[in-house]
Design an enzyme around this catalytic site. Structure first.
Site, PDB file in Angstrom:
ATOM      1  N   ARG A   1       0.398  -0.840   0.261  1.00  0.00           N
ATOM      2  CA  ARG A   1      -0.150  -0.292   0.068  1.00  0.00           C
ATOM      3  C   ARG A   1       1.071   1.348  -0.025  1.00  0.00           C
ATOM      4  NH1 ARG A   1      -4.813   0.102   4.548  1.00  0.00           N
ATOM      5  NH2 ARG A   1      -2.709   0.402   5.862  1.00  0.00           N
TER       6      ARG A   1
ATOM      7  N   LYS B   1      -2.488   6.417   1.419  1.00  0.00           N
ATOM      8  CA  LYS B   1      -2.906   6.922   2.995  1.00  0.00           C
ATOM      9  C   LYS B   1      -1.670   7.387   2.818  1.00  0.00           C
ATOM     10  CE  LYS B   1      -2.993   4.642   7.545  1.00  0.00           C
ATOM     11  NZ  LYS B   1      -4.283   4.569   7.862  1.00  0.00           N
TER      12      LYS B   1
ATOM     13  N   GLU C   1     -16.554   5.760   4.351  1.00  0.00           N
ATOM     14  CA  GLU C   1     -15.619   5.108   5.127  1.00  0.00           C
ATOM     15  C   GLU C   1     -16.336   5.964   6.923  1.00  0.00           C
ATOM     16  OE1 GLU C   1     -11.218   4.971   4.300  1.00  0.00           O
ATOM     17  OE2 GLU C   1     -11.816   6.308   3.456  1.00  0.00           O
TER      18      GLU C   1
HETATM   19  C1  LIG Z   1      -9.262   6.138   5.961  1.00  0.00           C
HETATM   20  C2  LIG Z   1      -8.691   4.961   6.098  1.00  0.00           C
HETATM   21  N1  LIG Z   1      -9.523   3.652   6.032  1.00  0.00           N
HETATM   22  C3  LIG Z   1      -9.565   3.073   6.308  1.00  0.00           C
HETATM   23  C4  LIG Z   1      -8.562   2.486   7.329  1.00  0.00           C
HETATM   24  C5  LIG Z   1      -8.391   0.639   7.891  1.00  0.00           C
HETATM   25  O1  LIG Z   1      -7.371   0.339   7.296  1.00  0.00           O
HETATM   26  P1  LIG Z   1      -6.535  -1.306   7.730  1.00  0.00           P
HETATM   27  O2  LIG Z   1      -7.716  -2.180   8.099  1.00  0.00           O
HETATM   28  O3  LIG Z   1      -5.350  -1.150   6.887  1.00  0.00           O
HETATM   29  O4  LIG Z   1      -5.634  -0.260   9.131  1.00  0.00           O
HETATM   30  C6  LIG Z   1      -7.452   3.387   7.696  1.00  0.00           C
HETATM   31  C7  LIG Z   1      -6.324   3.268   8.147  1.00  0.00           C
HETATM   32  O5  LIG Z   1      -5.241   2.961   8.056  1.00  0.00           O
HETATM   33  C8  LIG Z   1      -8.091   4.561   7.334  1.00  0.00           C
HETATM   34  O6  LIG Z   1      -7.171   5.546   7.389  1.00  0.00           O
END
Ligand SMILES: Cc1ncc(COP(=O)(O)O)c(C=O)c1O
Length: 339
Positions: free
Chosen positions: A85, A187, A222
């Site tokens: 990622r 991210k 989200e």
């Molecule tokens: C905007 C956002 N959505 C979803 C997630 C969940 O991702 P993960 O399961 O990889 O922590 C995160 C955290 O990383 C995030 O910042």
């Protein structure tokens, strides 16, 4: 094992920053590849006032966790996914990125150097935060001349102040998190400060800041820093990633687990109104795990969900935690032993 804990009091660990002993740093030039990084004592870093990250937000972050099992063994959960990622994000933000091997090795080294900060089983985990930033000076808008990959860590417990109680979500309808063609799918640090306004509005209305949901053209997308799911009958649905949603590692893992348990899993646009008919709604993320939603408030209307010990989200979470803790056999190669 007591010695490793150094008399720390692990109960009531929240999601605040606790300084640990070491961090990892690796640098490279604009057209270069990352080579050798090193551990150093955790502390402040020096940056030029004209660093790309400070002036133009050229930066990415990641989040993963190290766990301690009952037998004392130390583990990471799918760190390769975070590495990939970060590579995708680096491509979007015109930055060189560490290889998957370099990323995972740096996370491993950081976890091991700070092993005394990995809480006992059941008390929490060591949250590991890799950063990739344009650290070189630049004045005109362009990619920075130098990049820094940095990894630090902090022991954490529950992300939500409410603990494991169902979340009360407030869905924001004025401020959007991301737009098509933007950087919402990676991210990037630039995605987070703009939502603080929405989070503080939710707080003013009596909701927890970390429980703010975002819609785009009336589709739910989200929740703060987690992904969202709904259950209806045997079907588990989650918003389709179309460049505005971050594809969580937990999201991906829960979709796999749900399929293994016989659920039909769909990625699609979910109009917020559809949540009225959902039997369950839950959120997923590295920080939150799998958190059931007890209510959703949107445009002044509140939808409530029945809670019980039998909820599907709990079943999915137990399976995920079981794999992480070694209680359920990991036949997917998700856990990585690091000591
Ligand atoms: C905007 C956002 N959505 C979803 C997630 C969940 O991702 P993960 O399961 O990889 O922590 C995160 C955290 O990383 C995030 O910042």
């Amino acid at each position: 094992m007591d010695d490793e804990y150094g008399g720390m009091k692990w109960d009531n660990l929240g999601f605040g920053l606790m300084k640990t002993d070491y961090m990892y740093t690796m640098k490279c030039g604009k057209d270069d590849k990352f080579k050798q990084g090193e551990l150093s004592r955790y502390g402040n870093i020096e940056l030029s006032p004209s660093a790309g990250v400070l002036n133009y937000g050229q930066g990415l972050f990641e989040g993963t966790k190290a766990y301690r099992r009952e037998d004392g063994g130390l583990f990471l959960f799918r760190p390769q996914e975070n590495a990939i990622r970060m590579q995708i994000g680096a491509h979007r933000m015109c930055m060189p990125s560490p290889s998957v091997h370099q990323f995972v090795d740096a996370v491993k080294q950081t976890a091991l150097a700070n092993r005394r900060w990995i809480p006992p089983p059941g008390k929490g985990s060591l949250y590991i935060r890799p950063l990739l930033i344009g650290s070189g000076p630049i004045l005109g808008l362009a990619p920075a001349s130098e990049y820094t990959f940095l990894v630090y860590a902090s022991p954490v417990g529950n992300y939500f102040k409410e603990g494991t109680a169902p979340l009360n979500l407030y869905v924001e309808d004025e401020f959007h998190r991301a737009a098509r063609g933007g950087a919402g799918g990676v991210k990037s640090i630039t995605n987070y400060a703009p939502v603080l306004k929405a989070l503080s509005r939710a707080k003013d209305r009596g909701f927890s800041m970390s429980c703010t949901g975002f819609v785009n053209k009336r589709n739910i997308e989200e929740v703060s820093s987690c992904n969202i799911f709904m259950l209806k009958g045997n079907v588990i649905s989650t918003p389709v990633p179309n460049g505005t949603i971050l594809e969580g590692v937990t999201r991906k893992s829960i979709m796999d687990i749900a399929r293994d348990l016989g659920y039909q899993v769909e990625e699609r646009c979910i109009p917020i109104e559809e949540l009225v008919d959902a039997e369950e709604v839950f959120c997923t993320g590295t920080a939150v795990g799998v958190a059931p939603v007890g209510s959703i408030t949107y445009k002044g209307n509140r939808i409530e969900y029945k809670m019980s010990n039998e909820v599907v989200s709990h079943k999915l979470y137990s399976r995920l935690v079981g794999i992480q803790r070694g209680i359920i056999k990991d036949n997917k190669g998700w856990v990585l032993k690091i000591d």
